[in-house]
Structures are given as structure tokens and as C-alpha cells.
Scaffold this motif. Structure first.
Motif, PDB file in Angstrom:
ATOM      1  N   TYR A 103      17.668  58.913 -80.249  1.00 14.48           N
ATOM      2  CA  TYR A 103      16.148  59.300 -80.902  1.00 14.48           C
ATOM      3  C   TYR A 103      15.609  58.570 -81.998  1.00 14.48           C
ATOM      4  CZ  TYR A 103      16.667  62.596 -77.127  1.00 14.48           C
ATOM      5  OH  TYR A 103      16.779  63.223 -75.904  1.00 14.48           O
ATOM      6  N   ALA A 104      16.891  58.661 -82.938  1.00 17.99           N
ATOM      7  CA  ALA A 104      16.552  57.880 -84.443  1.00 17.99           C
ATOM      8  C   ALA A 104      16.496  56.502 -83.970  1.00 17.99           C
ATOM      9  CB  ALA A 104      17.645  58.287 -85.389  1.00 17.99           C
ATOM     10  N   GLU A 105      17.332  55.895 -83.099  1.00 20.80           N
ATOM     11  CA  GLU A 105      17.333  54.361 -82.760  1.00 20.80           C
ATOM     12  C   GLU A 105      15.803  54.021 -82.442  1.00 20.80           C
ATOM     13  OE1 GLU A 105      19.461  51.020 -80.261  1.00 20.80           O
ATOM     14  OE2 GLU A 105      20.487  53.050 -80.328  1.00 20.80           O
ATOM     15  N   ARG A 106      15.244  54.936 -81.603  1.00 19.98           N
ATOM     16  CA  ARG A 106      13.885  54.409 -81.147  1.00 19.98           C
ATOM     17  C   ARG A 106      12.838  53.971 -82.293  1.00 19.98           C
ATOM     18  NH1 ARG A 106      12.482  59.576 -77.018  1.00 19.98           N
ATOM     19  NH2 ARG A 106      13.385  58.652 -75.080  1.00 19.98           N
ATOM     20  N   SER A 107      13.082  54.762 -83.386  1.00 19.86           N
ATOM     21  CA  SER A 107      12.197  54.426 -84.507  1.00 19.86           C
ATOM     22  C   SER A 107      12.586  53.497 -85.319  1.00 19.86           C
ATOM     23  CB  SER A 107      12.118  55.784 -85.396  1.00 19.86           C
ATOM     24  OG  SER A 107      11.404  56.909 -84.533  1.00 19.86           O
ATOM     25  N   VAL A 108      13.871  53.328 -85.428  1.00 17.76           N
ATOM     26  CA  VAL A 108      14.397  51.906 -86.031  1.00 17.76           C
ATOM     27  C   VAL A 108      13.894  50.686 -85.182  1.00 17.76           C
ATOM     28  CG1 VAL A 108      16.594  50.770 -86.639  1.00 17.76           C
ATOM     29  CG2 VAL A 108      16.578  53.091 -87.063  1.00 17.76           C
ATOM     30  N   LEU A 109      13.981  50.776 -84.190  1.00 14.84           N
ATOM     31  CA  LEU A 109      13.651  49.500 -83.224  1.00 14.84           C
ATOM     32  C   LEU A 109      12.091  49.389 -83.556  1.00 14.84           C
ATOM     33  CD1 LEU A 109      15.471  50.269 -79.928  1.00 14.84           C
ATOM     34  CD2 LEU A 109      16.214  48.732 -81.890  1.00 14.84           C
ATOM     35  N   VAL A 110      11.292  50.453 -83.442  1.00 15.45           N
ATOM     36  CA  VAL A 110       9.999  50.116 -83.607  1.00 15.45           C
ATOM     37  C   VAL A 110       9.662  49.607 -85.232  1.00 15.45           C
ATOM     38  CG1 VAL A 110       7.750  50.979 -83.894  1.00 15.45           C
ATOM     39  CG2 VAL A 110       9.052  51.920 -81.802  1.00 15.45           C
ATOM     40  N   TYR A 146      11.142  50.076 -76.133  1.00 18.09           N
ATOM     41  CA  TYR A 146      11.997  50.708 -77.371  1.00 18.09           C
ATOM     42  C   TYR A 146      12.475  52.082 -77.341  1.00 18.09           C
ATOM     43  CZ  TYR A 146      11.060  46.163 -79.472  1.00 18.09           C
ATOM     44  OH  TYR A 146      10.898  44.781 -79.636  1.00 18.09           O
ATOM     45  N   THR A 147      11.487  52.858 -76.227  1.00 22.02           N
ATOM     46  CA  THR A 147      11.695  54.147 -76.097  1.00 22.02           C
ATOM     47  C   THR A 147      12.901  54.594 -75.223  1.00 22.02           C
ATOM     48  OG1 THR A 147       9.480  54.765 -76.654  1.00 22.02           O
ATOM     49  CG2 THR A 147      10.795  56.467 -75.278  1.00 22.02           C
ATOM     50  N   ILE A 148      13.093  53.905 -74.334  1.00 23.44           N
ATOM     51  CA  ILE A 148      14.016  53.950 -73.323  1.00 23.44           C
ATOM     52  C   ILE A 148      15.364  53.169 -73.381  1.00 23.44           C
ATOM     53  CG2 ILE A 148      14.690  53.167 -70.858  1.00 23.44           C
ATOM     54  CD1 ILE A 148      11.798  53.772 -70.106  1.00 23.44           C
ATOM     55  N   TRP A 149      15.200  52.250 -74.173  1.00 19.58           N
ATOM     56  CA  TRP A 149      16.481  51.499 -74.455  1.00 19.58           C
ATOM     57  C   TRP A 149      17.799  52.046 -75.182  1.00 19.58           C
ATOM     58  CZ3 TRP A 149      19.129  47.790 -72.744  1.00 19.58           C
ATOM     59  CH2 TRP A 149      20.348  47.216 -73.771  1.00 19.58           C
ATOM     60  N   ASP A 159      20.245  42.874 -70.453  1.00 20.82           N
ATOM     61  CA  ASP A 159      20.521  41.638 -70.664  1.00 20.82           C
ATOM     62  C   ASP A 159      19.411  41.118 -71.749  1.00 20.82           C
ATOM     63  OD1 ASP A 159      23.046  41.672 -69.727  1.00 20.82           O
ATOM     64  OD2 ASP A 159      22.746  40.354 -68.287  1.00 20.82           O
ATOM     65  N   ALA A 160      18.212  40.820 -71.345  1.00 25.08           N
ATOM     66  CA  ALA A 160      17.212  40.408 -72.253  1.00 25.08           C
ATOM     67  C   ALA A 160      16.851  41.239 -73.445  1.00 25.08           C
ATOM     68  CB  ALA A 160      15.822  40.352 -71.371  1.00 25.08           C
ATOM     69  N   MET A 161      17.183  42.838 -73.094  1.00 23.11           N
ATOM     70  CA  MET A 161      16.606  43.583 -74.257  1.00 23.11           C
ATOM     71  C   MET A 161      17.704  43.379 -75.311  1.00 23.11           C
ATOM     72  SD  MET A 161      14.042  45.473 -74.253  1.00 23.11           S
ATOM     73  CE  MET A 161      14.477  46.649 -75.465  1.00 23.11           C
ATOM     74  N   LYS A 162      19.062  43.015 -75.022  1.00 26.73           N
ATOM     75  CA  LYS A 162      19.954  42.732 -76.146  1.00 26.73           C
ATOM     76  C   LYS A 162      19.907  41.606 -76.856  1.00 26.73           C
ATOM     77  CE  LYS A 162      23.594  44.901 -72.959  1.00 26.73           C
ATOM     78  NZ  LYS A 162      24.864  44.659 -72.233  1.00 26.73           N
ATOM     79  N   GLN A 163      18.853  40.545 -76.334  1.00 26.53           N
ATOM     80  CA  GLN A 163      18.618  39.464 -77.300  1.00 26.53           C
ATOM     81  C   GLN A 163      17.452  39.380 -78.071  1.00 26.53           C
ATOM     82  OE1 GLN A 163      21.092  37.235 -77.533  1.00 26.53           O
ATOM     83  NE2 GLN A 163      22.285  38.421 -76.003  1.00 26.53           N
ATOM     84  N   VAL A 164      16.637  40.772 -77.853  1.00 28.60           N
ATOM     85  CA  VAL A 164      15.431  41.144 -78.653  1.00 28.60           C
ATOM     86  C   VAL A 164      15.854  41.202 -80.229  1.00 28.60           C
ATOM     87  CG1 VAL A 164      13.473  42.564 -79.138  1.00 28.60           C
ATOM     88  CG2 VAL A 164      14.135  42.221 -76.690  1.00 28.60           C
ATOM     89  N   PRO A 165      15.145  40.401 -81.006  1.00 33.26           N
ATOM     90  CA  PRO A 165      15.854  40.777 -82.580  1.00 33.26           C
ATOM     91  C   PRO A 165      15.793  42.136 -83.201  1.00 33.26           C
ATOM     92  CG  PRO A 165      14.144  38.887 -82.177  1.00 33.26           C
ATOM     93  CD  PRO A 165      14.269  39.372 -80.797  1.00 33.26           C
ATOM     94  N   ALA A 166      14.922  42.865 -82.578  1.00 36.00           N
ATOM     95  CA  ALA A 166      14.704  44.537 -83.145  1.00 36.00           C
ATOM     96  C   ALA A 166      15.968  45.014 -82.674  1.00 36.00           C
ATOM     97  CB  ALA A 166      13.664  45.190 -82.730  1.00 36.00           C
ATOM     98  N   VAL A 167      16.689  44.759 -81.711  1.00 36.47           N
ATOM     99  CA  VAL A 167      17.461  45.349 -80.810  1.00 36.47           C
ATOM    100  C   VAL A 167      19.167  45.012 -81.339  1.00 36.47           C
ATOM    101  CG1 VAL A 167      19.008  45.747 -78.761  1.00 36.47           C
ATOM    102  CG2 VAL A 167      16.501  45.996 -78.758  1.00 36.47           C
ATOM    103  N   LYS A 168      18.927  43.599 -81.538  1.00 34.95           N
ATOM    104  CA  LYS A 168      20.135  42.644 -82.052  1.00 34.95           C
ATOM    105  C   LYS A 168      20.657  43.305 -83.491  1.00 34.95           C
ATOM    106  CE  LYS A 168      21.112  38.511 -81.161  1.00 34.95           C
ATOM    107  NZ  LYS A 168      21.135  37.081 -81.156  1.00 34.95           N
ATOM    108  N   ALA A 169      19.399  43.552 -84.283  1.00 44.56           N
ATOM    109  CA  ALA A 169      19.772  43.846 -85.742  1.00 44.56           C
ATOM    110  C   ALA A 169      20.370  45.387 -85.718  1.00 44.56           C
ATOM    111  CB  ALA A 169      18.545  44.129 -86.383  1.00 44.56           C
ATOM    112  N   TYR A 170      20.299  46.048 -84.633  1.00 46.49           N
ATOM    113  CA  TYR A 170      20.860  47.548 -84.855  1.00 46.49           C
ATOM    114  C   TYR A 170      21.637  48.026 -83.560  1.00 46.49           C
ATOM    115  CZ  TYR A 170      20.413  52.400 -86.119  1.00 46.49           C
ATOM    116  OH  TYR A 170      20.629  53.696 -86.452  1.00 46.49           O
ATOM    117  N   GLY A 171      21.584  47.522 -82.646  1.00 48.42           N
ATOM    118  CA  GLY A 171      22.220  47.923 -81.360  1.00 48.42           C
ATOM    119  C   GLY A 171      23.571  47.946 -81.689  1.00 48.42           C
ATOM    120  N   LEU A 172      24.464  48.546 -80.894  1.00 50.61           N
ATOM    121  CA  LEU A 172      26.037  48.712 -80.908  1.00 50.61           C
ATOM    122  C   LEU A 172      26.565  48.621 -79.593  1.00 50.61           C
ATOM    123  CD1 LEU A 172      26.285  51.937 -83.144  1.00 50.61           C
ATOM    124  CD2 LEU A 172      26.630  49.639 -83.842  1.00 50.61           C
ATOM    125  N   PRO A 173      27.897  47.929 -79.590  1.00 52.68           N
ATOM    126  CA  PRO A 173      28.305  47.711 -78.181  1.00 52.68           C
ATOM    127  C   PRO A 173      28.833  48.974 -77.632  1.00 52.68           C
ATOM    128  CG  PRO A 173      30.016  46.954 -79.937  1.00 52.68           C
ATOM    129  CD  PRO A 173      28.540  47.313 -80.679  1.00 52.68           C
TER     130      PRO A 173
END
Length: 254
Positions: A29-36, A169-172, A204-218
Motif C-alpha cells: 500500500y505504501a508502494e502505491r504512493s511511492v510509485l505515484v 500503480y495501484t495494482i502493480w 514485464d513492461a511494468m518492470k521497465q517503467v522508471p517509477a517502478v524500477k526506482a523502487y521495485g524489489l525482486p
């Protein structure tokens, strides 16, 4: 940035004059706001908190002590990711993340609501597997099928369109965590690349989105945190490197 999670007794860091998000590094839920915030290219500070030993001051920003909470002015805050993210999209309208058509906005909200049963199944599988029922596995896959059908019907790269939007960004954050379930032995929750080909392409496309790449975890990292939380000792600071001192070796005296 330090990813240390502050806890009971720790002082509230001084307000830096920017937007400030109170979060937990592994909270979807916190990640949702980070992504936005990232998608909007907004300047902001992040304060991570230990949700098991909450610092006393978090209740000044979030009445229930939940995250995320957004301090938009010193001492003034919003809580709940949905409230925060709509506020951010309306307050900073450049590159809007919501559809201009009110019907599509409503459809996006309904999609998120219908996907919630898959999220619930994930939480049970990850953190309370002894309570897992076959109906929950079915609900999980119904959620995946729902997204794949929606992507097919919309005919766009992302649910929002050619670029990701608030619905994405809400579902991801949950799709990101779903990939950890097979690593935890929950093979019934695997996302088959053949059955869910369109959904996998979307992921796979979402993983390449800059907002996601900057915060996402494997998935492996989510697995490790899930195991620590399930054991009763969540390792909130497993990513924090602030205490690591990197010193150049001294030259030997000639």
C-alpha cells in the motif's frame, strides 16, 4: 537514502520542507504512493517505520498508525493510499494518471475492487498458509484472469493506456509480490507464462517503467522478508546499508 525503519523511542526527523511519506519498505500500500510520487517526478522525503514497534509520533500523521501517510505541509497529513494518490494526481495535474472519461475512471476503480479478492488470497498464502482454502486459490486465479481479460479488451500496453496510470500503480505492488509465492512453496499460485501470456507481457513492461524500477524489489527479496515476517521476527532493515562503512584501504608506509 537510509532504509532504516524507525521505531518506538526514535525521534521524528526534522521536516525538510518537501512532501514527506511515512511508509514501510515492504508494504504494497505504501508502494502505491511511492510509485505515484515517482511517476509525478515530485521531490519528497521518505520515513520508514517499524510497524511492530511503531514510533509514538506516527499517530500524529495516521490515526491508526498505518502507512502510507503523506505530510503535505509541516504537521498536516493525509492517510490511506487511495486518498493520497488521488490528492497527488489532482494537486499536481501535469501528466495526469487518471482517465479523463468519468466512466473509465469508475471502471478503473471497480477493477481495483474486484482484484481485491486475489490480494486477500495472497496474504493468506504468504502469511497464514494453514488457513488457505481451495476457494482462495480460485479467487487468486480469477483475479489474474480478470486482469488478462481487461488488458485484452482495452487493447493497450498498460491498463491506463500507452503509459501506466493510477490503476496500474495501484495494482502493480501486489503483482510484484505474487511472484514470490512459488518461491515460498506455493506452486498453486504460480503465474503460468503460457496461460497468462498477455498478463506476463504486461508485468514485464511494468518492470521497465522508471517509477517502478526506482523502487521495485525482486521476488527473492520479497520471499526473504515474507519468511522473516512469518517467523514472527520481520526483518524490516534487511535492505538498509546506512551502517556500512566503506573506507579506502590505507596505503602501506614506504
Amino acid at each position: 537514502m537510509s532504509e532504516k525503519h524507525l521505531q518506538t523511542g526514535d525521534a521524528l526527523p526534522a521536516f525538510g520542507g518537501k512532501l514527506r511519506l511515512f511508509a514501510m519498505r515492504f508494504c504494497p500500500y505504501a508502494e502505491r504512493s511511492v510509485l505515484v510520487l515517482n511517476a509525478k517526478n515530485l521531490k519528497y522525503d521518505t520515513v520508514f517505520i517499524n510497524l511492530d514497534q511503531k514510533p509514538e509520533w506516527i499517530y500524529n500523521f495516521s490515526p491508526k498508525g498505518t502507512v502510507p501517510a503523506l505530510e503535505y505541509e509541516e504537521g498536516k497529513a493525509l492517510f490511506d493510499s487511495n486518498i493520497i494518490n488521488v490528492f497527488l494526481d489532482e494537486k499536481y495535474p501535469d501528466a495526469p494518471l487518471q482517465a479523463s472519461d468519468p466512466i473509465r475512471r469508475a471502471e478503473d476503480k471497480m477493477l481495483v475492487e474486484k482484484f481485491a479478492s486475489a490480494q486477500s488470497a495472497y496474504y493468506t498464502a504468504a502469511f497464514n498458509p494453514q488457513a488457505l482454502e481451495s476457494s482462495m486459490v480460485q479467487n487468486y486465479h480469477k483475479g489474474l484472469e480478470l486482469l488478462q481479460t481487461e488488458l485484452q479488451d482495452r487493447g493497450t500496453k498498460f491498463l491506463h493506456g500507452d503509459e501506466p496510470g493510477l490503476v496500474d500503480y495501484t495494482i502493480w505492488p501486489f503483482l510484484e509480490r505474487f511472484e514470490a509465492l512459488p518461491l515460498l512453496g506455493k506452486t498453486d499460485f504460480a503465474i503460468d507464462r503460457t496461460k497468462y501470456a498477455l498478463l506476463v507481457t504486461y508485468m514485464d513492461a511494468m518492470k521497465q517503467v522508471p517509477a517502478v524500477k526506482a523502487y521495485g524489489l525482486p521476488a527473492e527479496t520479497h520471499k526473504k522478508f515474507t519468511e522473516s515476517r512469518a517467523s514472527g521476527s520481520p526483518d524490516y532493515n534487511m535492505l538498509d546499508t546506512s551502517a556500512v562503512c566503506c573506507m579506502r584501504p590505507r596505503k602501506k608506509k614506504e
